[in-house]
Design a protein around this motif. Structure first.
Motif, PDB file in Angstrom:
ATOM      1  N   ARG A 151      -3.958  -3.036   8.289  1.00  0.00           N
ATOM      2  CA  ARG A 151      -4.204  -1.583   8.327  1.00  0.00           C
ATOM      3  C   ARG A 151      -5.486  -1.280   9.088  1.00  0.00           C
ATOM      4  O   ARG A 151      -5.548  -0.304   9.849  1.00  0.00           O
ATOM      5  CB  ARG A 151      -4.282  -1.024   6.905  1.00  0.00           C
ATOM      6  N   GLU A 152      -6.511  -2.127   8.891  1.00  0.00           N
ATOM      7  CA  GLU A 152      -7.764  -1.916   9.617  1.00  0.00           C
ATOM      8  C   GLU A 152      -7.566  -2.101  11.113  1.00  0.00           C
ATOM      9  O   GLU A 152      -8.091  -1.323  11.918  1.00  0.00           O
ATOM     10  CB  GLU A 152      -8.827  -2.877   9.102  1.00  0.00           C
TER      11      GLU A 152
ATOM     12  N   LEU B   8      -5.746   0.913  12.371  1.00  0.00           N
ATOM     13  CA  LEU B   8      -6.642   2.063  12.443  1.00  0.00           C
ATOM     14  C   LEU B   8      -7.569   1.962  13.643  1.00  0.00           C
ATOM     15  O   LEU B   8      -7.753   2.933  14.388  1.00  0.00           O
ATOM     16  CB  LEU B   8      -7.462   2.165  11.152  1.00  0.00           C
ATOM     17  N   ASN B   9      -8.139   0.768  13.849  1.00  0.00           N
ATOM     18  CA  ASN B   9      -9.045   0.579  14.988  1.00  0.00           C
ATOM     19  C   ASN B   9      -8.310   0.751  16.311  1.00  0.00           C
ATOM     20  O   ASN B   9      -8.828   1.369  17.247  1.00  0.00           O
ATOM     21  CB  ASN B   9      -9.687  -0.809  14.924  1.00  0.00           C
TER      22      ASN B   9
ATOM     23  N   THR C 286      -5.676   2.562  16.795  1.00  0.00           N
ATOM     24  CA  THR C 286      -5.387   3.991  16.934  1.00  0.00           C
ATOM     25  C   THR C 286      -6.601   4.751  17.428  1.00  0.00           C
ATOM     26  O   THR C 286      -6.506   5.592  18.328  1.00  0.00           O
ATOM     27  CB  THR C 286      -4.920   4.571  15.590  1.00  0.00           C
ATOM     28  N   LEU C 287      -7.762   4.456  16.837  1.00  0.00           N
ATOM     29  CA  LEU C 287      -8.994   5.131  17.245  1.00  0.00           C
ATOM     30  C   LEU C 287      -9.328   4.836  18.707  1.00  0.00           C
ATOM     31  O   LEU C 287      -9.778   5.719  19.441  1.00  0.00           O
ATOM     32  CB  LEU C 287     -10.159   4.698  16.350  1.00  0.00           C
TER      33      LEU C 287
ATOM     34  N   HIS D 171     -18.477   5.258  11.398  1.00  0.00           N
ATOM     35  CA  HIS D 171     -17.462   4.707  12.295  1.00  0.00           C
ATOM     36  C   HIS D 171     -17.425   5.533  13.570  1.00  0.00           C
ATOM     37  O   HIS D 171     -17.676   6.740  13.545  1.00  0.00           O
ATOM     38  CB  HIS D 171     -16.067   4.720  11.647  1.00  0.00           C
TER      39      HIS D 171
ATOM     40  N   TYR E  47     -10.961  11.076   1.289  1.00  0.00           N
ATOM     41  CA  TYR E  47     -10.684   9.655   1.117  1.00  0.00           C
ATOM     42  C   TYR E  47     -10.433   9.360  -0.353  1.00  0.00           C
ATOM     43  O   TYR E  47     -11.279   9.635  -1.202  1.00  0.00           O
ATOM     44  CB  TYR E  47     -11.871   8.819   1.627  1.00  0.00           C
TER      45      TYR E  47
END
Length: 212
Positions: free
Chosen positions: A43-44, A47-48, A50-51, A69, A142
């Motif tokens: 997931r990390e 997410l990274n 995607t960012l 972040h 969150y």
């Protein structure tokens, strides 16, 4: 086998059985934990990725305004060197950003206003090098709790240039249309005057002939 050898081995057999049972349980728990940790890492990574794939510069800040972040686009957009980003020094990061904006005091004042509110924020910033950047911010939620903010920055310089060129073209077209209308009006007036003056000139010539 130990159990069949006599009562003295019964207790040892039970202990060994408990040990192996607990060992199997522990191995299963370790396997489940590893699977959970792998899922978290996946997931990390997602997410990274995607960012880093977005065209916007993304900054995530805590409730007290500390940068937690950000993606590479954010660093590139604001000219923040890697060593400054890796240092985690918010003052240095903010200093790099402030050196880029045309009006630093207004930039900071707007951020303070946003942190003092619970809603979303949107405005456009003009940078010293002529770039135009849209700034959007919203509250970060969150695990059911709100804390901090997400900031999105988008370079819209080319869009602003295109809009300015379109407005200039539209204004030029409108001026040309006005000149064309004036030309048609002037032509119509000249034609009407010619119709009026024609008989007058002709009658004057007749009078002049009669006099002579």
């Amino acid at each position: 086998e130990l159990g069949s050898a006599g009562e003295e081995f019964d207790r040892l057999s039970e202990l060994l059985s408990d040990f192996f049972r607990q060992n199997r349980t522990l191995e299963a728990e370790i396997g489940e934990r590893r699977l959970a940790e792998d899922a978290v890492r996946d997931r990390e990574r997602l997410l990274n990725a995607t960012l880093e794939s977005t065209a916007d510069g993304i900054l995530v800040a805590s409730g007290d305004g500390r940068a937690t972040h950000f993606n590479a686009k954010f660093l590139d957009m604001w000219g923040i060197p890697d060593d400054v980003a890796k240092s985690g020094d918010d003052d240095r990061i903010i200093g790099c950003a402030l050196s880029q904006v045309d009006n630093p005091s207004a930039f900071v004042a707007r951020i303070m206003d946003v942190y003092g509110s619970d809603g979303e924020s949107f405005d456009t910033i003009e940078l010293k090098d002529g770039r135009m950047v849209e700034r959007y911010s919203s509250r970060l939620t969150y695990e059911g709790k709100e804390g901090g903010r997400v900031w999105c920055f988008r370079d819209v310089t080319e869009r602003h240039k295109a809009e300015a060129a379109r407005r200039e073209l539209q204004e030029s077209l409108e001026r040309a249309q006005r000149m064309e209308s004036l030309g048609l009006l002037a032509g119509g007036v000249a034609h009407d005057l010619n119709n009026i003056l024609g008989p007058i000139v002709g009658y004057s010539e007749l009078l002049e002939r009669e006099v002579n």
